[in-house]
Design an enzyme around this catalytic site. Structure first.
Site, PDB file in Angstrom:
ATOM      1  N   THR A  85     -25.292   3.683  -0.209  1.00  0.00           N
ATOM      2  CA  THR A  85     -26.186   4.968  -0.097  1.00  0.00           C
ATOM      3  C   THR A  85     -26.323   5.898  -1.218  1.00  0.00           C
ATOM      4  OG1 THR A  85     -25.168   6.568   1.052  1.00  0.00           O
ATOM      5  CG2 THR A  85     -26.209   4.828   2.485  1.00  0.00           C
ATOM      6  N   ARG A  92     -32.739   5.700  -8.276  1.00  0.00           N
ATOM      7  CA  ARG A  92     -33.481   4.863  -9.269  1.00  0.00           C
ATOM      8  C   ARG A  92     -33.027   5.353 -10.650  1.00  0.00           C
ATOM      9  NH1 ARG A  92     -33.904   3.392  -5.212  1.00  0.00           N
ATOM     10  NH2 ARG A  92     -35.736   2.671  -3.878  1.00  0.00           N
ATOM     11  N   GLY A  94     -29.605   4.550 -11.527  1.00  0.00           N
ATOM     12  CA  GLY A  94     -28.436   3.586 -11.845  1.00  0.00           C
ATOM     13  C   GLY A  94     -27.123   3.770 -10.864  1.00  0.00           C
ATOM     14  N   TYR A 126     -30.051  -6.947  -4.006  1.00  0.00           N
ATOM     15  CA  TYR A 126     -28.876  -7.316  -4.279  1.00  0.00           C
ATOM     16  C   TYR A 126     -28.677  -8.597  -5.223  1.00  0.00           C
ATOM     17  CZ  TYR A 126     -27.259  -3.387  -1.664  1.00  0.00           C
ATOM     18  OH  TYR A 126     -27.276  -2.289  -1.149  1.00  0.00           O
ATOM     19  N   PHE A 410     -21.683  -5.112   8.686  1.00  0.00           N
ATOM     20  CA  PHE A 410     -20.628  -4.132   8.265  1.00  0.00           C
ATOM     21  C   PHE A 410     -21.179  -3.398   7.220  1.00  0.00           C
ATOM     22  CE2 PHE A 410     -20.137  -8.312   6.666  1.00  0.00           C
ATOM     23  CZ  PHE A 410     -20.308  -8.254   5.186  1.00  0.00           C
TER      24      PHE A 410
HETATM   25  C1  LIG Z   1     -30.792   1.334  -1.877  1.00  0.00           C
HETATM   26  C2  LIG Z   1     -30.333   2.692  -2.754  1.00  0.00           C
HETATM   27  C3  LIG Z   1     -28.826   2.651  -2.357  1.00  0.00           C
HETATM   28  C4  LIG Z   1     -30.435   2.352  -4.116  1.00  0.00           C
HETATM   29  O1  LIG Z   1     -29.900   3.374  -4.826  1.00  0.00           O
HETATM   30  P1  LIG Z   1     -30.530   3.687  -6.563  1.00  0.00           P
HETATM   31  O2  LIG Z   1     -29.086   4.624  -7.022  1.00  0.00           O
HETATM   32  O3  LIG Z   1     -31.603   4.279  -6.347  1.00  0.00           O
HETATM   33  O4  LIG Z   1     -30.470   2.158  -7.086  1.00  0.00           O
HETATM   34  P2  LIG Z   1     -30.211   2.124  -8.812  1.00  0.00           P
HETATM   35  O5  LIG Z   1     -31.004   3.228  -9.751  1.00  0.00           O
HETATM   36  O6  LIG Z   1     -28.868   1.719  -9.163  1.00  0.00           O
HETATM   37  O7  LIG Z   1     -31.195   0.636  -8.832  1.00  0.00           O
HETATM   38  C5  LIG Z   1     -30.459  -0.529  -9.419  1.00  0.00           C
HETATM   39  C6  LIG Z   1     -31.607  -1.574  -8.970  1.00  0.00           C
HETATM   40  O8  LIG Z   1     -32.073  -1.793  -7.624  1.00  0.00           O
HETATM   41  C7  LIG Z   1     -33.391  -1.770  -7.642  1.00  0.00           C
HETATM   42  N1  LIG Z   1     -33.867  -0.996  -6.259  1.00  0.00           N
HETATM   43  C8  LIG Z   1     -33.073  -0.017  -5.963  1.00  0.00           C
HETATM   44  N2  LIG Z   1     -33.557   0.219  -4.748  1.00  0.00           N
HETATM   45  C9  LIG Z   1     -34.297  -0.955  -4.419  1.00  0.00           C
HETATM   46  C10 LIG Z   1     -34.892  -1.164  -3.254  1.00  0.00           C
HETATM   47  N3  LIG Z   1     -34.926  -0.514  -2.001  1.00  0.00           N
HETATM   48  N4  LIG Z   1     -35.596  -2.419  -3.100  1.00  0.00           N
HETATM   49  C11 LIG Z   1     -35.771  -3.099  -4.192  1.00  0.00           C
HETATM   50  N5  LIG Z   1     -34.973  -2.660  -5.421  1.00  0.00           N
HETATM   51  C12 LIG Z   1     -34.328  -1.704  -5.331  1.00  0.00           C
HETATM   52  C13 LIG Z   1     -33.919  -0.690  -8.724  1.00  0.00           C
HETATM   53  O9  LIG Z   1     -35.256  -0.813  -8.971  1.00  0.00           O
HETATM   54  C14 LIG Z   1     -33.061  -1.422  -9.850  1.00  0.00           C
HETATM   55  O10 LIG Z   1     -33.520  -2.260 -10.489  1.00  0.00           O
HETATM   56  P3  LIG Z   1     -33.300  -2.872 -11.980  1.00  0.00           P
HETATM   57  O11 LIG Z   1     -31.985  -3.020 -12.074  1.00  0.00           O
HETATM   58  O12 LIG Z   1     -33.907  -4.175 -11.769  1.00  0.00           O
HETATM   59  O13 LIG Z   1     -33.680  -1.856 -12.690  1.00  0.00           O
HETATM   60  C15 LIG Z   1     -30.814   3.758  -2.151  1.00  0.00           C
HETATM   61  O14 LIG Z   1     -32.365   3.853  -2.627  1.00  0.00           O
HETATM   62  C16 LIG Z   1     -30.737   4.378  -0.889  1.00  0.00           C
HETATM   63  O15 LIG Z   1     -29.596   4.929  -0.575  1.00  0.00           O
HETATM   64  N6  LIG Z   1     -31.563   3.706   0.211  1.00  0.00           N
HETATM   65  C17 LIG Z   1     -31.445   4.008   1.466  1.00  0.00           C
HETATM   66  C18 LIG Z   1     -30.267   3.053   2.208  1.00  0.00           C
HETATM   67  C19 LIG Z   1     -30.252   1.905   1.817  1.00  0.00           C
HETATM   68  O16 LIG Z   1     -31.236   1.162   2.193  1.00  0.00           O
HETATM   69  N7  LIG Z   1     -29.241   1.199   1.428  1.00  0.00           N
HETATM   70  C20 LIG Z   1     -29.004  -0.245   1.410  1.00  0.00           C
HETATM   71  C21 LIG Z   1     -28.043  -0.426   2.320  1.00  0.00           C
HETATM   72  S1  LIG Z   1     -27.443  -2.251   2.069  1.00  0.00           S
END
Ligand SMILES: CC(C)(COP(=O)(O)OP(=O)(O)OC[C@H]1O[C@@H](n2cnc3c(N)ncnc32)[C@H](O)[C@@H]1OP(=O)(O)O)[C@@H](O)C(=O)NCCC(=O)NCCS
Length: 410
Positions: A85, A92, A94, A126, A410
């Site tokens: 998270t 967005r 990194g 992922y 998990f």
């Molecule tokens: C999902 C989450 C962890 C992403 O964190 P973040 O720091 O914004 O992600 P990043 O900036 O490192 O993004 C890395 C890449 O993932 C992509 N990405 C991030 N969130 C995404 C999403 N929800 N759906 C699709 N792609 C996503 C970004 O566009 C970026 O793509 P690129 O490398 O092609 O440019 C954050 O939005 C979050 O906390 N969401 C709510 C909790 C959640 O759903 N967690 C996932 C649990 S498995």
């Protein structure tokens, strides 16, 4: 002009409490109960898990678990990633990418688990990090009117119903017997076993408490189902939903007895469950269309070290194949490997020989639990065949029967 906050620094977490503010915010701002946090803390591994911080405050989280997962070939150590998270104002830019790469590089540098796995809230995130979709669940909804099952050999089973707390020993014994049968299944210590029956009142919504059915053969537990009922009425007609959390059986007759009992719960209109894609109940229903299975992604798997990972698992056939692997995020994997498999497992070594198959680490992750067809990946244009026949031969070796399944989030 918007001023961006400083980039967070990533380090090991001190305790589960480090993660709590961002985890709660990321999943919608719900405050969880003390029982929820106690359970999360009981499986938490602080030294392995990461937080991203600025000014002493947590902005991002990533739990890392030391799992023992069944793979084709037997139980193996796998690193599980969870609670990824990032605080909304840091998204967005990194932060998640930096945490995931830190985990992968740390696993490689330390020679720890060669494979990482996760289940995810959103399936599209992922793949870019080399995680391949390795197992799926079939969501079935069996209407009560279609509950007739074909006859099963193996005799009668007694089914008893109670709270899971009355059946702790039976659940543990049956699970321990079944855990090795399918890739993706996780061995449980006491803390993980307690989570399997965790029944938080604030997570129940309109449903009743968790219940447990135990099947017995000759007085011994031979299967169990964890389930709950959700009340529903249509024009004064009861249409309760029976939703199954887990169902394991040591033998076909016990599995069939549990399904019969679930499909016969009073007031029920349907039974809903996430099941393996090849669950026996799909063969037992006299009206197979009634279950209307819907596929959903489950485990996403990443080969951290391609050679160690491919030597860690078993294979269904002997092959001698050269894989040309693309993996820009883990450059130590970007090379050709010769994989030779036999009844004892696989030997995977770097080679300069001509390649037979060209593929990415993500595709190898998808193949790792034996549930994804290499032929399908090749037909999708994701695996390139450079030697005629290599796809079909490798497809047979990588496949596993029964299909992978992981009932644990998990
Ligand atoms: C999902 C989450 C962890 C992403 O964190 P973040 O720091 O914004 O992600 P990043 O900036 O490192 O993004 C890395 C890449 O993932 C992509 N990405 C991030 N969130 C995404 C999403 N929800 N759906 C699709 N792609 C996503 C970004 O566009 C970026 O793509 P690129 O490398 O092609 O440019 C954050 O939005 C979050 O906390 N969401 C709510 C909790 C959640 O759903 N967690 C996932 C649990 S498995």
């Amino acid at each position: 002009m918007t001023e961006f906050p400083a980039a967070p620094e990533i380090s090991a977490a001190d305790s589960w409490e480090d993660l709590v503010p961002v985890v709660e915010l990321a999943y919608g701002g719900y405050g969880h109960s003390a029982e929820y946090h106690a359970s999360a803390a009981s499986i938490f591994e602080p030294k392995r898990s990461l937080v991203a911080r600025t000014g002493g405050r947590t902005r991002g989280t990533c739990a890392v678990y030391s799992l023992e997962m069944t793979l084709p070939g037997g139980p193996r150590a796998v690193a599980g990633l969870g609670y990824l998270t990032v605080a909304p104002e840091y998204r967005r830019r990194g932060v998640m990418r930096a945490m995931v790469l830190r985990v992968l590089h740390t696993l490689h540098d330390s020679g720890a688990e060669p494979v990482a796995a996760l289940n995810t809230t959103e399936a599209g995130i992922y793949g870019r990090f080399g995680f391949g979709l390795a197992s799926q669940a079939a969501k079935v909804r069996i209407p009560r009117h279609a509950r007739e099952l074909r006859a099963t050999a193996g005799g009668e089973r007694t089914v008893r119903i109670g709270g899971p707390e009355e059946h702790t020993a039976a659940i543990a014994a049956v699970h321990a017997r079944c855990v090795g049968e399918r890739p993706g299944m996780l061995r449980r210590d006491a803390a993980w076993a307690a989570r399997a029956v965790l029944d938080l009142p604030d997570h129940r919504g309109a449903s009743g408490r968790l219940l447990c059915m135990v099947a017995e053969a000759d007085g011994e537990p031979s299967g169990y189902a964890l389930y709950r009922l959700t009340s529903a009425w249509e024009d004064s007609v009861p249409r309760y939903e029976v939703s199954v959390r887990e169902l394991f059986a040591r033998d076909p007759a016990s599995g069939a007895a549990l399904w019969r009992a679930l499909l016969d719960v009073d007031l029920a209109g349907s039974v809903v469950a996430d099941r393996p894609v090849d669950d026996p109940v799909l063969a037992l229903l006299t009206d197979p269309r009634s279950a209307a299975p819907v596929l959903r992604d489950q485990l996403h798997v990443r080969l951290v070290d391609v050679d160690r990972a491919l030597e860690q698992r078993g294979y269904a056939a002997e092959i001698d194949v050269v894989l040309d692997v693309t993996d820009p995020l883990c450059p130590w994997n970007e090379r050709r490997f010769r994989l030779r498999t036999g009844p004892e497992g696989g030997e995977c070594r770097p080679t300069t020989a001509a390649a037979d198959l060209e593929l990415t680490a993500r595709e190898l992750g998808a193949l790792h639990l034996g549930g994804t067809s290499l032929v399908q990946l090749a037909r999708a244009g994701l695996v390139r065949e450079l030697r005629p026949g290599a796809v079909r031969a490798a497809a047979t070796a990588f496949r596993h029967d029964p299909a992978p399944f992981c009932p644990v989030v998990f």
